[in-house]
Enzyme design. Structure first.
Site, mmCIF file in Angstrom:
data_model
loop_
_atom_site.group_PDB
_atom_site.id
_atom_site.type_symbol
_atom_site.label_atom_id
_atom_site.label_comp_id
_atom_site.label_asym_id
_atom_site.label_seq_id
_atom_site.Cartn_x
_atom_site.Cartn_y
_atom_site.Cartn_z
ATOM 1 C CD GLU A 163 2.069 -7.178 13.024
ATOM 2 O OE1 GLU A 163 1.313 -6.325 12.492
ATOM 3 O OE2 GLU A 163 2.640 -6.976 14.112
ATOM 4 C CD GLU A 361 6.958 -5.373 14.394
ATOM 5 O OE1 GLU A 361 6.006 -4.741 14.913
ATOM 6 O OE2 GLU A 361 7.036 -5.587 13.168
#
Length: 458
Positions: A163, A361
């Site tokens: 991220e 995720e």
């Protein structure tokens, strides 16, 4: 009774964690200070000194993974455990990850490490500002080289940076405090991360040509608040600024034109060097890891909006956040639960980048409570099931989705909410203020997921 939805035999069922959120063992066995160790944690919220105490429960956690039946384990290395000062190697740190990787392989689990998941040696921030400095690019590549050489014959999948959107913006994670040029620094750090991961990708292919390397993005599914043209434009801009600028750089080695125009027009464009173009275009990822929790909704920019409390990546002249009234919201899912958004997002990603995708995720946060020795988290089962069904539908449509890793294997330390906010399939018996013994207790969702994996079907 509905028919089972069966997945391809090659589909990889897994689970995810990150080092700073589970390991603890603050400065044990030669580990150095991480940026995440130096955060100003509010009183009453747990810090990372113990976290989920994975360092001391590692064999128990590995056995639970085996019991669960996962085929791939996505975790991260703590850079400061391997290189305490960012320059020199700590053999005991490497041995800790040797044990995880060796045991995973012994148990039939594919180890899938992420090199950078929100933490780095604080020494590099103290020395030159961390990712703000171009010097960090070479230090990251050196760190990556150590890991690649150590585990080149054991690790078939690597992730570079988790991220980048959050990693470059969150001051309490990357070690750079608030400043008058925070936004400019954010884009400069992001650029340096892109250079670093490109160099690492190229290096890995030289060391181990058949190994797969991917980037892990916080997938942004952006809806316009209305059909007004201004809101439609805002949605396009938001997706460019929050996702496409990062993935376009990872895959194509450039920013979208709209982003380039905006950054240059606002004197935010990062400092570059002539040789960068060759670096940025000479390699690309083999796959994209997708972190997805919820979609987002935006509207045309509200010029009266107070941006001081917004996350840095929302501080711009292009869009404002709006509420999506069509989605169910919870305390920890303020944007709303949206399984359909996962389908939309994966479709958009593939059509733009034409790369295989793994869900790295996906999960539901909840303040789980232990009652009579059990955690009945049917709300989490419902969330995961709805998103797994979307994964099945995507595969039926022909999209190359090859794995699913829910967040998270065990309850992890939330970076901002401590242990009040839990995602795990396994409960960690501790609170923010009382560490206790960190006993592991599988939740209902653990046993439900165990059956999914065993049957390879929903």
């Amino acid at each position: 009774m509905k028919d089972k939805k069966t997945f391809p035999e090659s589909f990889l069922w897994g689970a995810s964690t990150s080092a700073f959120q589970i390991e603890g063992a603050y400065l044990e066995d030669g580990k150095g200070l991480s940026t995440t160790d130096c955060r100003n944690v509010p009183e009453g919220i747990a810090d990372g000194k113990v976290a989920s105490d994975h360092y001391h429960h590692v064999d128990e956690d590995l056995q639970l993974m085996k019991d669960l039946g996962i085929q791939i384990y996505r975790f991260s290395f703590n850079w400061a455990r391997i290189m305490p000062d960012g320059k020199h190697v700590n053999e005991k740190g490497l041995q800790f990850y040797d044990h995880i990787i060796d045991t995973c392989i012994k148990n039939g689990i594919i180890p899938f490490p992420t090199l950078y998941h929100f933490e780095m040696p604080q020494a590099l921030v103290d020395a030159y500002g961390g990712w703000k400095s171009r010097e960090c690019v070479d230090d990251y590549v050196t760190y990556a080289s150590i890991c690649f050489h150590r585990w080149k014959d054991q690790v078939p999948y690597w992730a570079t940076i988790n991220e980048q959107l959050i990693a470059s913006a969150a001051s309490d994670l990357n070690g750079n405090k608030e400043s008058s040029q925070k936004i400019k620094d954010m884009y400069q750090m992001s650029y340096h991360m892109s250079l670093a991961e490109k160099k690492a990708m190229k290096l890995l292919k030289q060391i181990s040509p058949n190994t797969k390397v991917g980037v892990v993005c916080s997938m942004q599914v952006i809806y316009p608040a209305s059909s007004k043209p201004e809101d439609i434009q805002a949605a396009y801009d938001a997706q460019d600024m929050l996702q496409n600028m990062l993935l376009d750089m990872s895959v194509y080695g450039r920013y979208p034109q709209r982003v380039t125009h905006y950054l240059k027009g606002n004197e935010l464009y990062p400092i570059t060097e002539v040789q960068d173009e060759e670096i940025l275009t000479s390699s690309k990822p083999d796959f994209i890891g997708v972190n997805y929790y919820a979609s987002n909704c935006v509207k045309a920019k509200d010029i009266t909006e107070d941006e001081s409390k917004l996350p840095p990546f929302y501080r711009n002249q292009l869009f404002s956040i709006a509420s999506n009234e069509h989605l169910k919201k919870t305390k920890w899912m303020e944007f709303g639960i949206d399984p359909k958004g996962l389908e939309i997002g994966i479709q958009q990603l593939f059509e733009r980048y034409h790369l295989p995708v793994m869900i790295t995720e996906n999960g539901l946060a909840y303040s789980d409570e232990l009652k009579d020795g059990k955690i009945e988290d049917d709300y989490r089962i419902e969330y995961l099931k709805e998103h797994m069904e979307v994964c099945h539908d995507l595969i039926k449509q022909g999209y190359p989705l090859f794995g699913y890793c829910p967040w998270s294997l065990i309850d992890v330390l939330s970076s901002h909410q401590g242990f009040a906010k839990r995602y795990g399939l396994i409960y960690i018996d501790r609170s923010d203020t009382d560490v206790k013994e960190c006993k592991r207790i599988p939740k209902n969702s653990f046993y439900w997921y165990q059956k999914i994996i065993k049957e390879n079907a929903i």
